[in-house]
Structures are given as structure tokens and as C-alpha cells.
Write an enzyme that holds these catalytic residues in place. Structure first.
Site, PDB file in Angstrom:
ATOM      1  N   HIS A 152       0.835  -1.201   0.000  1.00  0.00           N
ATOM      2  CA  HIS A 152       0.000   0.000   0.000  1.00  0.00           C
ATOM      3  C   HIS A 152       0.870   1.252   0.000  1.00  0.00           C
ATOM      4  O   HIS A 152       2.030   1.227   0.412  1.00  0.00           O
ATOM      5  CB  HIS A 152      -0.951   0.009   1.206  1.00  0.00           C
ATOM      6  CG  HIS A 152      -0.246   0.009   2.521  1.00  0.00           C
ATOM      7  ND1 HIS A 152       0.333   1.131   3.066  1.00  0.00           N
ATOM      8  CD2 HIS A 152      -0.017  -0.999   3.396  1.00  0.00           C
ATOM      9  CE1 HIS A 152       0.875   0.833   4.223  1.00  0.00           C
ATOM     10  NE2 HIS A 152       0.685  -0.466   4.456  1.00  0.00           N
TER      11      HIS A 152
ATOM     12  N   GLU B 114      -2.002  -7.099   7.499  1.00  0.00           N
ATOM     13  CA  GLU B 114      -0.663  -6.881   8.034  1.00  0.00           C
ATOM     14  C   GLU B 114      -0.557  -7.543   9.406  1.00  0.00           C
ATOM     15  O   GLU B 114      -1.549  -7.934  10.008  1.00  0.00           O
ATOM     16  CB  GLU B 114      -0.421  -5.370   8.141  1.00  0.00           C
ATOM     17  CG  GLU B 114       1.023  -5.003   8.291  1.00  0.00           C
ATOM     18  CD  GLU B 114       1.296  -3.560   7.907  1.00  0.00           C
ATOM     19  OE1 GLU B 114       2.279  -3.033   8.424  1.00  0.00           O
ATOM     20  OE2 GLU B 114       0.545  -2.982   7.104  1.00  0.00           O
TER      21      GLU B 114
END
Length: 154
Positions: A10, A84
Site C-alpha cells: 500500500h 498486516e
């Protein structure tokens, strides 16, 4: 048959910019992060993909959505298993606080459980837990555009 995976981290978020552990906490992309995602999307525009997967975090979806603007035929699929690492009480705390717990260690919170006796990404050993976390999420293997490709036999 050869399988090619293209992994994209990201774009930079507000928590990244402040060097705060993000984990499962979400944070919007910064102006710099959005610009980087646009560069990555342009770089990947001519590539052919058969699937698009993302974690359900807002930052990952925003990144994937921008990339998929160049790939109208693909539908984004989210999977919670792509999230994550979770840093528990250290979420949204300065990275140095987690590093201070065990400086120079070759393990990370994800890898220090009985279920995972050895860190699969700690060779060679990273100098800190956050370095290990970065390596395990692929962010330490970025190219100039923020992408990482891997090819192998499926």
C-alpha cells in the site's frame, strides 16, 4: 505452468509517515502515498492480470482500486488473511518502542509463538522486530515503483 505474482505494498499512510506501528489499525494514504500509488498503477497498466486480491484494510483497498482503474475486467477480492501483522498494545505506538523490547533479536512478535517456532523471514536475521515485520510483509523488497514480482512453477 509458470505462476507470476505481482505484490504491491500500500502507499504511504499518515501512520507510516509518523513512524507509528500500524498493523491492523487503519490510516488513510498521504498525498505522497497517493502519488506513489498512481506511479505504480501507471507502471502496471500494461500488465495482464488474472486476479486481484487485497487485505480488507482501507489503505490496501485504496491502493488496489487505483491500480484496477487500468484493469476494468478485474474484480477486487479481499481476504482477511492478507492483513498486516497485528502489534497488539503497540499498534499506533512509535516503532522504536517495539524495537526497544529486544534490540538485535532475530525474531518478531509474529514468529515468537509456539505455533511458529522459527521465523521464516529472519534469515539473514533482521536487526529489529519491525525490520522482521517489514521483511515478512514484503516492504523491504520494493522496487522503485513499490512493486515486487515473483515467478515460479505452480
Amino acid at each position: 505452468m509458470t505462476l507470476t505474482l505481482t505484490l504491491v505494498r500500500h502507499g504511504q499512510t499518515y501512520l507510516n509517515a509518523r513512524r507509528l506501528l500500524q498493523g491492523w489499525s487503519d490510516s488513510p494514504l498521504t498525498r505522497t502515498g497517493r502519488a506513489g500509488v498512481r506511479v505504480t498503477a501507471a507502471h502496471l497498466a500494461e500488465h495482464t492480470f488474472t486476479g486481484a486480491y487485497s487485505s480488507p484494510s482501507g489503505r490496501a483497498i485504496a491502493t488496489a482500486t487505483e491500480i484496477l482503474r487500468h484493469h476494468d475486467d478485474l474484480r477486487l477480492r479481499t481476504d482477511k488473511d492478507l492483513r498486516e501483522l497485528h502489534f497488539g498494545q503497540y499498534e499506533r505506538r512509535p516503532e522504536h518502542e517495539l524495537d526497544a523490547l529486544a534490540p538485535g533479536t532475530s525474531s518478531c512478535p509474529r514468529c515468537s509463538t509456539a505455533a511458529t517456532p522459527a521465523c521464516p523471514v529472519a534469515s539473514p536475521a533482521p536487526s529489529t522486530w519491525t525490520a522482521c515485520a517489514r521483511r515478512s510483509t514484503g516492504s523491504s523488497r520494493r522496487t522503485r515503483t513499490g512493486t515486487c514480482s515473483w515467478s515460479g512453477t505452480a
